[in-house]
Scaffold this active site. Sequence first.
Site, PDB file in Angstrom:
ATOM      1  N   LYS A  90       0.810  -1.226   0.000  1.00 62.60           N
ATOM      2  CA  LYS A  90       0.000   0.000   0.000  1.00 62.60           C
ATOM      3  C   LYS A  90       0.841   1.273   0.000  1.00 62.60           C
ATOM      4  CE  LYS A  90      -4.409  -1.570   1.788  1.00 62.60           C
ATOM      5  NZ  LYS A  90      -4.199  -3.027   2.038  1.00 62.60           N
ATOM      6  N   GLU A 112      -9.898   7.185   3.580  1.00 59.66           N
ATOM      7  CA  GLU A 112     -10.812   6.290   4.294  1.00 59.66           C
ATOM      8  C   GLU A 112     -10.040   5.015   4.574  1.00 59.66           C
ATOM      9  OE1 GLU A 112     -10.607   6.202   0.992  1.00 59.66           O
ATOM     10  OE2 GLU A 112     -10.305   4.026   0.890  1.00 59.66           O
ATOM     11  N   SER A 378       1.728  -9.866  -0.979  1.00 59.94           N
ATOM     12  CA  SER A 378       1.353  -8.449  -0.817  1.00 59.94           C
ATOM     13  C   SER A 378       1.683  -7.872   0.548  1.00 59.94           C
ATOM     14  CB  SER A 378      -0.135  -8.279  -1.108  1.00 59.94           C
ATOM     15  OG  SER A 378      -0.914  -9.138  -0.302  1.00 59.94           O
TER      16      SER A 378
HETATM   17  C1  LIG Z   1      -5.052  -4.018   1.573  1.00 62.99           C
HETATM   18  C2  LIG Z   1      -4.356  -5.292   1.283  1.00 62.99           C
HETATM   19  C3  LIG Z   1      -4.749  -6.124   0.209  1.00 62.99           C
HETATM   20  C4  LIG Z   1      -5.940  -5.850  -0.663  1.00 62.99           C
HETATM   21  O1  LIG Z   1      -5.900  -4.669  -1.385  1.00 62.99           O
HETATM   22  P1  LIG Z   1      -5.695  -4.635  -2.960  1.00 62.99           P
HETATM   23  O2  LIG Z   1      -6.002  -3.237  -3.325  1.00 62.99           O
HETATM   24  O3  LIG Z   1      -6.625  -5.630  -3.565  1.00 62.99           O
HETATM   25  O4  LIG Z   1      -4.283  -5.002  -3.207  1.00 62.99           O
HETATM   26  C5  LIG Z   1      -4.005  -7.265  -0.046  1.00 62.99           C
HETATM   27  N1  LIG Z   1      -2.949  -7.607   0.726  1.00 62.99           N
HETATM   28  C6  LIG Z   1      -2.556  -6.846   1.773  1.00 62.99           C
HETATM   29  C7  LIG Z   1      -1.401  -7.294   2.582  1.00 62.99           C
HETATM   30  C8  LIG Z   1      -3.253  -5.673   2.088  1.00 62.99           C
HETATM   31  O5  LIG Z   1      -2.851  -4.930   3.126  1.00 62.99           O
END
Ligand SMILES: *Cc1c(COP(=O)(O)O)cnc(C)c1O
Length: 394
Positions: A90, A112, A378
């Site tokens: 993010k 938000e 992610s």
């Molecule tokens: C917020 C988040 C997501 C989901 O958000 P996307 O916009 O779909 O990427 C996925 N993995 C992690 C670790 C997150 O913090």
Amino acid sequence: MSKYQVDKKGYYGPFGGAYIPEMLYPNVEELQSKYLEIMQEETFQQEFHALLKDYVGRPSPLYHAKRLSERYGANIFLKREDLNHTGAHKINNTVGQILLAERLGKKRIIAETGAGQHGVATATVCALKGLECVVYMGEVDIKRQAPNVARMKMMGAEVVAATSGSKTLKDATNEALRDWINNPVDTHYIIGSVVGPHPYPDLVARFQSIISEETKKQLEEKTGSTTPDYVLACVGGGSNAAGMFYHFLDDEQVKLIAVEAAGHGVDSGETAATTALGKDGVLHGSRSILMQTDDGQVVEPYSISAGLDYPGIGPQHAWLFKSGRGQYVSITDDEAMQAGLLLTKLEGIIPAIESSHALAHLEKMNFKGGENVVICLSGRGDKDLDNYMKYFGF
Ligand SMILES: *Cc1c(COP(=O)(O)O)cnc(C)c1O
């Protein structure tokens, strides 16, 4: 121009656009008319890449997971977004948007947040730049996510409770939009995923595209080719997936797999499997696919992972799904939790439960042997320890 990228009018096939109240036109039009020019300035690119390097810690490694590879009979590479500052992808987006806000002359940032991850990533870059930060968060989520609320406050952000409706993410989004309408001149709204009115889906995808840009170079070093056979990523709104797919969209031989959260099961009534259940509609300012009742009410989503708990997907994903370019699948809570534990045992990496959804899909793939597979890891699992503890009884 790629047929999978946004067109001049802000659409991906039939999806996208800017479906917003008239009161928001000036804010959104300002962004639409300026974002590309600003992002292409050399000084912008220099500052963006310097911060990604020294503040975020990029490039994130592309790690060849040997024991995981042995188990599944393919060469599995993990793109380590979990090693970024603040623990997930993010921050790539919030660093980009704070630089954009500065160049638009904005002094105040709003955002938000649901689980608080995007709120923390936003408060972080506001502290970095000394800008005022207001984060809207549902009253229920504030109670559920105390550590993230504390992080935001430590960084100087004001956390404002949304007390209407279900007191969760969608109510926080409504409050943030109301704030933006009332403060059009000095305020920039940092949206956290590839959702919202044009140009947000495109600008967030561009900032996240660093993920696939790095991956191509790293893959070439490790395999001799810039293209893998498969790329996998989990999808909430879809920003890590959009960044992971970005530079592979026109390499049609690369199979793109997007993994949604099935929650307790696609047909359980407690799910966030948008493409499996959703229909076309407008959500948060763009036309996309969303989970809704027959009369068009948005259905409350559910997933064990807060980041995937969203009733829609970004418009580019809706188009990748509809056009057949991407394969959209879903994984239950149970499957994800097991996959998270498996990665921890085999590789010593505790993944975010969101990322565990992408990992879990490996169980359902049939490899001939030797395929190259990239999975976007992610985020890291520190924030999810409570959930892992409760689930496995550690
Ligand atoms: C917020 C988040 C997501 C989901 O958000 P996307 O916009 O779909 O990427 C996925 N993995 C992690 C670790 C997150 O913090």
